[in-house]
Write an enzyme that holds these catalytic residues in place. Structure first.
Site, PDB file in Angstrom:
ATOM      1  N   ASP A 427       0.864  -1.179   0.000  1.00 14.92           N
ATOM      2  CA  ASP A 427       0.000   0.000   0.000  1.00 14.92           C
ATOM      3  C   ASP A 427       0.905   1.234   0.000  1.00 14.92           C
ATOM      4  OD1 ASP A 427      -2.294   1.650   0.343  1.00 14.92           O
ATOM      5  OD2 ASP A 427      -1.897   1.710   2.483  1.00 14.92           O
ATOM      6  N   ASP A 881      -1.658  -0.824   5.998  1.00 16.25           N
ATOM      7  CA  ASP A 881      -1.973  -0.358   7.346  1.00 16.25           C
ATOM      8  C   ASP A 881      -3.439  -0.034   7.567  1.00 16.25           C
ATOM      9  OD1 ASP A 881      -1.556   3.220   7.340  1.00 16.25           O
ATOM     10  OD2 ASP A 881      -1.920   1.893   5.659  1.00 16.25           O
ATOM     11  N   ASP A 885      -6.645  -2.588   3.092  1.00 15.91           N
ATOM     12  CA  ASP A 885      -5.542  -3.495   2.756  1.00 15.91           C
ATOM     13  C   ASP A 885      -5.778  -4.917   3.270  1.00 15.91           C
ATOM     14  OD1 ASP A 885      -4.076  -1.322   1.650  1.00 15.91           O
ATOM     15  OD2 ASP A 885      -3.525  -0.720   3.685  1.00 15.91           O
TER      16      ASP A 885
END
Length: 1225
Positions: A427, A881, A885
């Site tokens: 990410d 995080d 995700d």
């Protein structure tokens, strides 16, 4: 903040022209009808949730669960997980057979070990899943205010909310379900929403209620509220919504700007009212989630194949044994009267029925030779992995002091998988970046300002300095040429230098969002600069061209800005620091405190906002048309440089060349850039254009956006370039260095982000995934012609053509140093992930140095991860995080969650959690490398020692006429895996280090031993098996030959079975423990104690066991004291057999280290002879060779720069040689 003050605030919706203009409801009522058929069947009765408790309107509860098990499914699913292991299936069958009378062992001795192994593993799984359940329960029990009846609201748990409920969400609360926004505390129905958990973006989104529902702004107004929502069925698309609201006898069309999604947060708005549309697993965020998978490591899956092989060997020797027994029963048993062969009750030794006797013996043999299948392997692995996870959790170098967070191995099943990663899928927001933009540099009127270095510049400068030290000859040549250039006043070869502040210091950022340093502009020194008019215009564009809202903190008196993008916030902070403070906005104007024309008392200037042309990913620019206090109409524009440069007037390119050069430099430094331009507009021309613009705004139909774009494009031409900005999207500490080190280790890195393409590309440059000179391949649906956009087939055909052309471009590239980057947006990805395109896309992607996927939904992140996982067949790691995700974290072989500012959803779904992305470097290169080698060597050794022990049983049975007799005492066999060989192998799995942690980081190429599977490939596995076979043959036959008819005591007694069995067992204990000592590279006192202590323990065991009464110890009574210890042949045989068994392995590793050493062998030798201290040049040379050839990371950028320098140097030298005059004698 009181309600009156809220009412007094501006109608923020009036700022938006493209996406937020409301068409007339009455005129557009017909267009609000929904498509008929599947996919658009949901009907919601507003404020009547009781109707949704029964069919046909019954919808799921709002309770959510991310656990793998529940009370009902735990036992069957957990048992299934355990008995997916081949060894456990075998021991289950053996335990069942042990209940019969023909078992050579008691039932308890077979059932108890299996129960312990399975029970402990199931308990561990239950504890891990319980933690997930606790997190789910916290979420489900959150409270929100819900309308009960009669205009009364009461707090309810999220899990009790039903479709149709009217809820009141207050500031900084998460939305409990997918809601239709009815009204807000602001008069015009606007609210700000943070969607970080959905798409990773930190900038706030503006949502707006329908005009007709805005009066519903108080609890009492919902007393008689009712309406019907007809909309699409649950689906995972975060950015679309189709539906309409029937309210007060009118139909009002709905779009995504009225939808508040679960897990997004209400920001900067005291409260909003909404009606629940989707609940629980019907919500879009849950539709994007994937089923929590059961993960097994590559090593463990391969271990099953080894078990199958050993099981096949077990069946083979058992069949041979049973056939031998059947033959013996037929021909030899009639003469052995003491076996009662003619007794009708004796089925085992009945010569008239040899096949039945052989079948019974087959069962006996299958249990007897069970030591070939090491049941204790699983227990030992679980224990070792638990201790390895403990080391990860307690690693001080993985501890983040700022947040006080340690690394956490949330599951220990995948420790060794950390050392086998091939591709990392990351990410962006909150993972690579820390959600902060800093204004760092700018170019105004062709002059570059800003001396502070970016993180990429600092990292590249350090790497270049190291490379120059490692290449003394090249460096000296370069410096000589550089000096000669200085003396000649020329600069034909320019090394990219990093400019520091004038006093040579790096200052810490004192103001959030502003890291600019340059005395020429600070403290209003710009008043003395040339091109003053252009500088003032530059600052005015920063302070006026935006959609932000100022917020005055009444306690501190400081103005902060609520902007739609972090860039805008950084620009406004920079404008304030330069003396142009944006302080107030009204419905039609913005007000700026300007310290111009003098630095003294600031002057408040008003700029009337005539039109605002908003930024979109297609336009890549934003413009505002304003009228200043002198009546002059100006268009102020900022946007991507490629877009702005194409719209410049002929007389507006004065600073184009200089600005382009500065933009390239800023791009190399990893900065995000925008170009700024303006133009003056005559009033008559503006009025004519505005009439056209208002017609386009008020039009109804599908081509409204196209009309607005066309009219806007008419005005955004003939611009005059003013300058450019460069902001740094602040990366987390150490991200460029970490990515560079991972790239040197041979890892591929993909970035999957919900951000716009421009943002993702800028971050790519910042963290060195992209660099100048890298060829970028863009795959997008935007290249499709307008006439074919509605045709899915045409779009797919176009994307396929883009992929094919790009693949040909990559394959035909002749330059071995050429690097390609693949960049694709979410719309194109939706087509690419379909079955007929995904393999072509993956083939292209794996040939590119880096891959960036933009505007991807959580579902697409998971699907891309699955594609890479299944398509390449290699180990993938996903790191993120946020809740967006979770899907890819669960889909990857290894999921790593970052415990950051976006909540704990990613951490709870992950296998490992860390506080910062930079910790991934040590987690993989050190712990991953160690764990892989430890587990691989441990498993190979386990099979070696069990083959060595188990095959001796087979040899003896064949030697004894397939009698089913074990040569070893039962207590010897039971103690072999439990006591005598268990601790050394555990010490190997916990403490073994081929090299130290520092060396792992200095020599990142060592990591490739894992992805290449050098220590657990079939060659090495069969090598260890062959070693076990060889050792078993030597142990059995040497002992039989020596003791067959040899007197071993002073009285002339020959050895019986008890003596031979004990001597053979002693030889096994010595051999397998010396073997593990030869395998180890790193010894501490713990290994010495456990390895040699195990040998000593065997003698203590034999002594104590022999001291027990004969009724317990049997033939082993006083065997050591009276028979073996006084006999020299016992000790000599033990020494001879041990040397004979271990010598081939010792010779092999000696040959390998001398003639075909592996990387870690060379490093070990350098370290042993302290050459790293005595010969630093050699150490540096070896270290530079220990980098995988990579095309990403700042090291790759430095190497590209060095190649360019060498090429220029050679060209210059050749030119000098060519121009030199020739003298003839």
């Amino acid at each position: 903040m009181t309600k009156g003050r809220i009412r007094a605030r501006i109608r923020r919706s009036n700022l938006y022209t493209f996406s937020c203009l409301r068409p007339n409801v009455k005129e557009n009522a017909q267009s609000g009808s929904l498509p008929q058929g599947p996919g658009f069947s949901r009907i919601v009765q507003c404020n009547q949730p009781i109707l949704h408790r029964k069919r046909p309107f019954r919808f799921p509860y709002n309770h959510i669960s991310t656990t793998k098990y529940n009370v009902i499914t735990y036992l069957p699913k957990a048992l299934f997980e355990q008995f997916r292991r081949a060894a456990n299936i075998y021991f289950l069958l053996a335990a069942i057979l042990s209940l019969t009378s023909i078992s050579p062992f008691s039932a308890v001795s077979m059932i108890a070990p299996l129960s312990i192994v399975v029970g402990l593993t199931m308990a561990k799984e239950a504890i891990e899943d319980w933690n997930r359940f606790i997190q789910d329960r916290k979420v489900n029990r959150r409270k929100v205010s819900v309308h009960i009846e009669g205009g009364v609201f009461s707090y309810k748990a999220w899990q009790d909310i039903r479709v149709g409920d009217v809820v009141k969400v207050e500031k900084d609360q998460f939305f409990p379900a997918d809601l239709l926004l009815l009204s807000s505390s602001y008069e015009d129905g606007i609210c700000y929403v943070e969607t970080m958990n959905l798409d990773g973006e930190t900038n706030l989104k503006v949502k707006r209620a329908l005009e007709v529902t805005q009066p519903l702004d108080d609890d009492s107004t919902f007393k008689h509220f009712s309406g019907i929502i007809k909309c699409e069925d649950p689906n995972p698309s975060l950015y679309t919504f189709v539906g309409n609201l029937e309210y007060e006898s009118q139909i009002h069309p709905l779009d995504p700007s009225q939808i508040l999604l679960r897990d997004s947060k209400l920001r900067n708005t005291p409260y909003v009212y909404g009606v629940v549309i989707f609940t629980g697993h019907d919500t879009k965020v849950m539709q994007n989630s994937t089923v929590c998978p059961s993960k097994r490591s590559t090593v463990e899956r391969k271990m099953d194949h080894i078990i199958y092989i050993l099981f096949s060997v077990l069946i083979l020797i058992s069949v041979i044994s049973s056939l031998g027994f059947a033959v013996k029963t037929t021909y030899a048993t009639p003469d052995q009267w003491y076996l009662l062969p003619l007794d009708s009750r004796n089925k085992l030794y009945n010569p008239t029925r040899p096949m039945l006797s052989g079948l019974f013996h087959l069962v006996t043999a299958l249990i007897l030779y069970g030591y070939l299948i090491p049941i204790s392997l699983y227990v030992s692995l679980e224990f070792v992995k638990f201790l390895q996870a403990n080391f990860i959790n307690r690693d001080i170098y993985l501890y983040d002091e700022e947040s006080g967070t340690c690394a956490e191995a949330r599951t220990s099943n995948l420790n060794e998988e950390l050392g086998m990663v091939d591709t990392i899928l990351s990410d962006k927001t909150g993972t690579l970046t820390c959600n902060q933009m800093d204004f760092l540099k700018c170019s105004i009127a062709g002059t570059a300002y800003g001396t502070r270095r970016s993180e990429v510049e600092i990292a590249a400068a350090k790497q270049m300095a190291m490379d120059l030290e490692d290449q003394n000859s090249d460096a000296s040549s370069f410096h000589r040429m550089e000096n000669s250039n200085r003396s000649a006043g020329a600069s034909e070869i320019e090394l990219e230098t990093v400019i520091t502040s004038k006093d040579g210091k790096d200052y810490n950022t004192a103001i959030k969002g502003f890291s600019f340093e340059d005395n020429r502009l600070m403290n209003c020194s710009w008043l003395h600069e040339p091109n003053l008019e252009q500088i003032v215009l530059f600052f005015r564009i920063l302070s006026v061209c935006h959609t932000a809202i100022p917020e005055l903190n009444e306690d501190s008196g400081v103005v902060t800005y609520e902007a739609e993008s972090p860039d805008e916030g950084a620009f406004l902070v920079a404008a304030r620091e330069f003396g142009f403070e944006f302080c107030k906005r009204t419905q039609s104007s913005v007000f700026v405190h300007e310290r111009y024309p003098s630095y003294g008392q600031p002057i408040e200037r008003e700029y009337k906002i005539l039109n605002l042309l908003d930024f979109t990913s297609k336009r890549k620019r934003m413009s505002v048309i304003v009228q200043d206090e002198d009546g002059q109409i100006l268009l102020l524009c900022k946007g991507a440089d490629s877009i702005i440069f194409d719209r410049l007037a002929k007389d507006g390119t004065t600073y184009l060349d200089a600005t382009t050069r500065h933009l390239n430099e800023y791009g190399d430094a990893g900065l995000r850039t925008l170009a700024l331009a303006y133009k003056k507009i005559e009033e008559s021309r503006y009025n004519a254009w505005n009439d056209e613009f208002q017609k386009a705004k008020s039009s109804i139909g599908g081509n409204r956006e196209a009309m607005l774009e066309r009219v806007s494009d008419m005005m955004e031409k003939d611009l005059i370039l003013v300058g450019a900005t460069a902001v740094e999207d602040k990366l987390q500490d150490g991200v460029p260095q970490c990515i560079d080190k991972l790239a040197q280790a041979g890892l591929k890195i993909w970035v999957l982000t919900g951000d716009k393409m421009e943002t993702a590309i800028n971050i790519g440059f910042s963290c060195s995934l992209l660099r100048q000179g890298m060829k970028q391949i863009y795959i997008s649906t935007m290249n499709v012609e307008a006439g074919s956009q509605d045709s899915k087939k045409a779009v797919k055909q176009n994307i396929l053509m883009q992929i094919s052309n790009a693949y040909q471009l990559v394959k035909l590239e002749k330059d071995p140093n050429a690097a390609f980057a693949l960049i694709i947006d979410g719309k194109a990805l939706a087509y690419v992930l379909e079955e007929d395109l995904k393999h072509q896309f993956l083939k292209l992607a794996v040939d590119c140095a880096s891959v960036i996927c933009c505007r991807v939904s959580p579902k697409q992140k998971a699907l891309v991860t699955r594609l890479v996982n299944e398509g390449t067949g290699k180990t993938t790691l996903a790191i993120g995080d946020g809740a967006n995700d979770v899907g890819m974290i669960q889909e990857a072989d290894i999921g790593v969650g970052i415990s950051g500012a976006e909540g704990m959803q990613a951490v709870m779904a992950s296998d490992f959690s860390i506080a910062q992305f930079r910790f991934l470097e040590k987690l993989l290169l050190v712990h991953g490398h160690w764990c892989y080698k430890r587990i691989a060597q441990m498993i190979c050794y386990f099979f070696y020692k069990n083959i060595t022990f188990g095959l001796t049983l087979f040899y003896f049975e064949a030697f004894a006429g397939f009698s089913g007799q074990s040569v070893y005492d039962d207590w010897y066999s039971l103690s072999f895996n439990v006591i005598l060989t268990s601790l050394p192998v555990i010490s190997l799995g916990v403490f073994e280090q081929d090299v130290s942690s520092d060396v792992c980081l200095e020599f990142p190429a060592l990591y490739q031993q894992g992805p290449k599977n050098l220590f657990f490939d079939w060659q090495r596995i069969f090598g260890w098996m062959s070693n076990g076979l060889y050792s078993s043959l030597i142990i059995f036959f040497l002992n039989i030959i020596i003791f067959y008819d040899q007197a071993y005591r002073a009285g002339g007694q020959t050895a019986d079975m008890a003596v031979v069995g004990t001597v053979m067992f002693t030889s096994i204990i010595w051999t397998v423990n010396i073997q593990i000592a030869l395998t180890m590279s790193h010894f501490t006192w713990i290994q010495h104690v456990l390895v040699f202590g195990s040998i000593i323990t065997w003698y203590f065991f034999l002594f104590l066991y022999g001291s027990l009464p004969p009724t317990i110890s049997g033939y082993a009574h006083q065997l050591l004291v009276e028979c073996l210890a006084p006999s020299p042949i016992y000790w000599a045989t033990t020494l001879l057999v041990t040397v004979a068994c271990t010598f081939p392995y010792f010779a092999l590793i000696s040959f390998q280290r001398s003639f075909h050493p592996l990387d870690h062998h060379i490093i070990q030798e350098i370290k042993y002879y302290k050459k790293d201290v005595e010969d630093e040049f050699m150490w540096s040379r070896e270290r530079s060779k220990a980098r995988q050839r990579t095309k990403i990371g700042f090291t790759a950028g430095v190497e590209a720069t060095m190649r360019q320098l060498r090429a220029r140097l050679q060209k210059k030298q050749s030119n000098v040689a060519f121009q030199s005059p020739t003298f003839r004698p």
